[in-house]
Design an enzyme around this catalytic site. Sequence first.
Site, PDB file in Angstrom:
ATOM      1  N   LYS A   1       0.900  -1.117  -0.056  1.00  0.00           N
ATOM      2  CA  LYS A   1       0.173  -0.158  -0.028  1.00  0.00           C
ATOM      3  C   LYS A   1       0.688   1.456   0.184  1.00  0.00           C
ATOM      4  O   LYS A   1       0.690   2.181  -0.709  1.00  0.00           O
ATOM      5  CB  LYS A   1      -0.808   0.027   1.134  1.00  0.00           C
ATOM      6  CG  LYS A   1      -1.544   1.208   1.650  1.00  0.00           C
ATOM      7  CD  LYS A   1      -2.342   1.392   2.975  1.00  0.00           C
ATOM      8  CE  LYS A   1      -1.484   1.445   4.336  1.00  0.00           C
ATOM      9  NZ  LYS A   1      -1.181   3.258   4.338  1.00  0.00           N
ATOM     10  N   ASN A   2       1.894   1.412   0.841  1.00  0.00           N
ATOM     11  CA  ASN A   2       2.680   2.340   0.985  1.00  0.00           C
ATOM     12  C   ASN A   2       3.685   2.768  -0.099  1.00  0.00           C
ATOM     13  O   ASN A   2       4.247   3.849  -0.345  1.00  0.00           O
ATOM     14  CB  ASN A   2       3.549   2.482   2.355  1.00  0.00           C
ATOM     15  CG  ASN A   2       2.797   2.625   3.509  1.00  0.00           C
ATOM     16  OD1 ASN A   2       1.755   2.962   3.626  1.00  0.00           O
ATOM     17  ND2 ASN A   2       3.301   2.564   4.614  1.00  0.00           N
TER      18      ASN A   2
ATOM     19  N   CYS B   1      -3.637  12.826  14.172  1.00  0.00           N
ATOM     20  CA  CYS B   1      -4.330  11.634  14.105  1.00  0.00           C
ATOM     21  C   CYS B   1      -4.211  10.848  15.261  1.00  0.00           C
ATOM     22  O   CYS B   1      -3.257  11.191  16.045  1.00  0.00           O
ATOM     23  CB  CYS B   1      -4.116  10.584  12.817  1.00  0.00           C
ATOM     24  SG  CYS B   1      -2.334  10.305  12.779  1.00  0.00           S
TER      25      CYS B   1
ATOM     26  N   ARG C   1       1.836  14.498  13.313  1.00  0.00           N
ATOM     27  CA  ARG C   1       2.146  14.226  12.016  1.00  0.00           C
ATOM     28  C   ARG C   1       2.042  15.669  11.234  1.00  0.00           C
ATOM     29  O   ARG C   1       1.004  15.573  10.213  1.00  0.00           O
ATOM     30  CB  ARG C   1       1.215  13.167  11.488  1.00  0.00           C
ATOM     31  CG  ARG C   1       1.290  11.961  12.141  1.00  0.00           C
ATOM     32  CD  ARG C   1       0.723  10.734  11.535  1.00  0.00           C
ATOM     33  NE  ARG C   1       1.425  10.110  10.654  1.00  0.00           N
ATOM     34  CZ  ARG C   1       0.918   9.013  10.058  1.00  0.00           C
ATOM     35  NH1 ARG C   1      -0.416   8.580  10.367  1.00  0.00           N
ATOM     36  NH2 ARG C   1       1.632   8.317   9.026  1.00  0.00           N
TER      37      ARG C   1
ATOM     38  N   ILE D   1       3.031  18.277   8.266  1.00  0.00           N
ATOM     39  CA  ILE D   1       3.639  18.357   6.893  1.00  0.00           C
ATOM     40  C   ILE D   1       4.358  19.654   6.656  1.00  0.00           C
ATOM     41  O   ILE D   1       4.866  19.744   5.563  1.00  0.00           O
ATOM     42  CB  ILE D   1       2.642  18.191   5.878  1.00  0.00           C
ATOM     43  CG1 ILE D   1       1.536  19.441   5.793  1.00  0.00           C
ATOM     44  CG2 ILE D   1       1.842  16.983   5.800  1.00  0.00           C
ATOM     45  CD1 ILE D   1       0.933  19.573   4.447  1.00  0.00           C
TER      46      ILE D   1
ATOM     47  N   LEU E   1       7.738  19.917   6.700  1.00  0.00           N
ATOM     48  CA  LEU E   1       9.032  19.521   5.878  1.00  0.00           C
ATOM     49  C   LEU E   1       8.683  19.346   4.227  1.00  0.00           C
ATOM     50  O   LEU E   1       9.351  19.769   3.649  1.00  0.00           O
ATOM     51  CB  LEU E   1       9.543  18.355   6.426  1.00  0.00           C
ATOM     52  CG  LEU E   1       9.954  18.478   7.809  1.00  0.00           C
ATOM     53  CD1 LEU E   1      10.667  17.039   8.115  1.00  0.00           C
ATOM     54  CD2 LEU E   1      10.930  19.491   8.166  1.00  0.00           C
TER      55      LEU E   1
ATOM     56  N   ASP F   1       5.871   0.711  12.032  1.00  0.00           N
ATOM     57  CA  ASP F   1       4.631   0.089  11.524  1.00  0.00           C
ATOM     58  C   ASP F   1       4.713  -1.386  11.617  1.00  0.00           C
ATOM     59  O   ASP F   1       3.453  -2.023  11.521  1.00  0.00           O
ATOM     60  CB  ASP F   1       4.513   0.181  10.013  1.00  0.00           C
ATOM     61  CG  ASP F   1       4.075   1.371   9.388  1.00  0.00           C
ATOM     62  OD1 ASP F   1       3.506   2.410  10.161  1.00  0.00           O
ATOM     63  OD2 ASP F   1       4.016   1.611   8.138  1.00  0.00           O
TER      64      ASP F   1
ATOM     65  N   ARG G   1      -8.255  -0.191   5.681  1.00  0.00           N
ATOM     66  CA  ARG G   1      -7.459   0.725   4.755  1.00  0.00           C
ATOM     67  C   ARG G   1      -6.155   0.257   4.420  1.00  0.00           C
ATOM     68  O   ARG G   1      -5.638   0.616   3.352  1.00  0.00           O
ATOM     69  CB  ARG G   1      -6.880   1.718   6.006  1.00  0.00           C
ATOM     70  CG  ARG G   1      -8.048   2.633   6.261  1.00  0.00           C
ATOM     71  CD  ARG G   1      -7.525   3.834   7.064  1.00  0.00           C
ATOM     72  NE  ARG G   1      -6.493   4.279   6.527  1.00  0.00           N
ATOM     73  CZ  ARG G   1      -5.240   4.814   7.028  1.00  0.00           C
ATOM     74  NH1 ARG G   1      -5.463   4.921   8.383  1.00  0.00           N
ATOM     75  NH2 ARG G   1      -4.213   5.312   6.700  1.00  0.00           N
TER      76      ARG G   1
HETATM   77  C1  UD1 Z   1       4.814   6.991   6.329  1.00  0.00           C
HETATM   78  C2  UD1 Z   1       4.061   5.669   6.262  1.00  0.00           C
HETATM   79  C3  UD1 Z   1       3.645   5.189   7.919  1.00  0.00           C
HETATM   80  C4  UD1 Z   1       4.883   4.885   8.488  1.00  0.00           C
HETATM   81  C5  UD1 Z   1       5.658   6.156   8.453  1.00  0.00           C
HETATM   82  C6  UD1 Z   1       7.108   5.936   9.379  1.00  0.00           C
HETATM   83  C7  UD1 Z   1       3.072   6.068   3.816  1.00  0.00           C
HETATM   84  C8  UD1 Z   1       1.915   6.398   3.155  1.00  0.00           C
HETATM   85  N1  UD1 Z   1       2.960   5.891   5.145  1.00  0.00           N
HETATM   86  O1  UD1 Z   1       4.041   7.923   6.933  1.00  0.00           O
HETATM   87  O2  UD1 Z   1       2.910   3.929   7.309  1.00  0.00           O
HETATM   88  O3  UD1 Z   1       4.302   4.681   9.791  1.00  0.00           O
HETATM   89  O4  UD1 Z   1       6.273   6.564   7.185  1.00  0.00           O
HETATM   90  O5  UD1 Z   1       7.651   5.064   8.879  1.00  0.00           O
HETATM   91  O6  UD1 Z   1       4.160   5.709   3.417  1.00  0.00           O
HETATM   92  N2  UD1 Z   1       7.307  14.775  10.435  1.00  0.00           N
HETATM   93  C9  UD1 Z   1       7.388  16.184  10.496  1.00  0.00           C
HETATM   94  N3  UD1 Z   1       7.171  17.122   9.666  1.00  0.00           N
HETATM   95  C10 UD1 Z   1       6.927  16.530   8.159  1.00  0.00           C
HETATM   96  C11 UD1 Z   1       6.782  15.036   7.982  1.00  0.00           C
HETATM   97  C12 UD1 Z   1       7.092  14.508   9.252  1.00  0.00           C
HETATM   98  O7  UD1 Z   1       7.753  16.580  11.952  1.00  0.00           O
HETATM   99  O8  UD1 Z   1       6.742  17.404   7.385  1.00  0.00           O
HETATM  100  C13 UD1 Z   1       7.456  13.737  11.571  1.00  0.00           C
HETATM  101  C14 UD1 Z   1       6.256  12.894  11.692  1.00  0.00           C
HETATM  102  O9  UD1 Z   1       5.454  13.517  12.721  1.00  0.00           O
HETATM  103  C15 UD1 Z   1       6.819  11.802  12.486  1.00  0.00           C
HETATM  104  C16 UD1 Z   1       8.389  11.620  11.499  1.00  0.00           C
HETATM  105  O10 UD1 Z   1       8.476  12.818  11.113  1.00  0.00           O
HETATM  106  O11 UD1 Z   1       7.291  11.785  13.743  1.00  0.00           O
HETATM  107  C17 UD1 Z   1       8.189  10.445  10.518  1.00  0.00           C
HETATM  108  O12 UD1 Z   1       7.139  10.764   9.505  1.00  0.00           O
HETATM  109  P1  UD1 Z   1       6.903  10.368   8.166  1.00  0.00           P
HETATM  110  O13 UD1 Z   1       8.030   9.708   7.859  1.00  0.00           O
HETATM  111  O14 UD1 Z   1       6.518  11.745   7.538  1.00  0.00           O
HETATM  112  O15 UD1 Z   1       5.630   9.647   7.977  1.00  0.00           O
HETATM  113  P2  UD1 Z   1       4.552   9.439   6.922  1.00  0.00           P
HETATM  114  O16 UD1 Z   1       5.334   9.463   5.698  1.00  0.00           O
HETATM  115  O17 UD1 Z   1       3.545  10.379   7.341  1.00  0.00           O
END
Ligand code: UD1
Length: 434
Positions: free
Chosen positions: A22-23, A120, A125, A127, A129, A308, A400
């Site tokens: 899925k990812n 969530c 979480r 965005i 970055l 995960d 999901r």
């Molecule tokens: C992806 C995976 C999810 C997995 C996660 C970590 C998908 C669709 N989902 O989620 O299943 O659990 O990686 O392996 O691929 N962060 C920030 N700012 C940002 C983005 C992230 O602070 O702009 C932080 C997040 O809060 C978290 C960490 O970085 O603490 C890692 O998150 P991230 O790798 O971005 O997770 P996802 O990409 O959302």
Amino acid sequence: MDKFVIRGGNPLLGTIRVSGAKNAALPAMAAALLTDEPVILENIPQVRDIETTRNLLAAMGAEVELGYARAHHRTTICCRTLAAPEASYELVKTMRASTLVLGPLVARCGTARVSLPGGCAIGARPIDLHIKGLEQLGATITQDHGYVEASARRLRGAEIVFDKITVTGTEDLLMAATLAEGETVMQNCAREPEVVDLADLLNKMGAHIEGAGTSTIRIRGVEKLHGAKHRIIPDRVEAATFIIAGALTAGDLNISGCDPQHLGALLQKLGEVGVKIKQTTDSIRVMGDSPCKAADIVTEEYPGFPTDMQAQYMALATQSDGTSVITENIFENRFMHAQEMVRMGANIKIEGRRAVVRGKTPLGSAAVLASDLRASASLVLAALVADGETIIDRVYHIDRGYENIEEKLRGVGAQIGRIGEILPKRAAAPSARA
Ligand code: UD1
């Protein structure tokens, strides 16, 4: 709301085939936004997040064609014209990965409007970055009424150093940079196999990407990308979930169609715990005939132990002899499953980002609540070894990301059924002819 009813105690025996990841499928579908030609994706899992992404793309004007019969895991996406480069709150709130369309949309259309995802169950979480990186690529970003609006005549290459490793952040900016003018160098990138799979697809579409799978990725921007055909990698989290199911139930399970190379940290840990594993290039056999002993884990970015798989490992830790300390480093609130396991008889204490699991304690039947996707999977695992019948509520979370989990588990001997919500009796049902 559907529930699972699981009667524990059966060893799982036989073969389970793993679906596509899925990812990896989600960013691959978003990548189709980068070209006006068809992108054909194979090994797409039939799960709800994929459905949500199809709806999201269709709402923008993409033609999304589903494969059928033997090709039902194939989808063809053609984004010839994109009438509305927008991702609404209604879609983003059910699936945070919808934010993956932000980079491709602004790169292709020069404008994008995407709802901010909000927090969530597993943490805040943000965005930030993704936004910071797009600004470095020359996009102008505004935030208004819960939406991010990005615009740029054409993105231009830049040096981007991620403050923190982010998987979808790396993927979002990787896609955006393919159409930017000049070279982009991204540092401190996520190294997950799903990032590599996305880069493979983008390169087939005509992009110039080097270094995916390492922490530095170089992208030489091109004017235009074209269509391509691509097969999505197997789902390593699904494979890991079934491996743990085999170990927990003292079964003998063959997990086929997976890539053991993507499961290094988990397999190493299971070796430490005492689980017998045999692997080929695309399958893993797990023999759970010897007792497991406790071992600590710390979740980290790939190639470390994946967040995960933390919840599923916790289910195993409840049945291992001794004390396992589980440290969650990626998300701040990812132990919701622990309290549910305690209701089933586990001995787990949460201390901030650490969970201390004392095993082995017998698990018994209880009614439990699934709080997120991987937490649901861990409760299914716990229920498979519990004495009696466990009812797991809110299994929409599991739909999901796990394709036909109950059918797959039933196929290897689990007693698992799904029940819809029991509706209150109506006082007087209207006659069908009335
Ligand atoms: C992806 C995976 C999810 C997995 C996660 C970590 C998908 C669709 N989902 O989620 O299943 O659990 O990686 O392996 O691929 N962060 C920030 N700012 C940002 C983005 C992230 O602070 O702009 C932080 C997040 O809060 C978290 C960490 O970085 O603490 C890692 O998150 P991230 O790798 O971005 O997770 P996802 O990409 O959302």
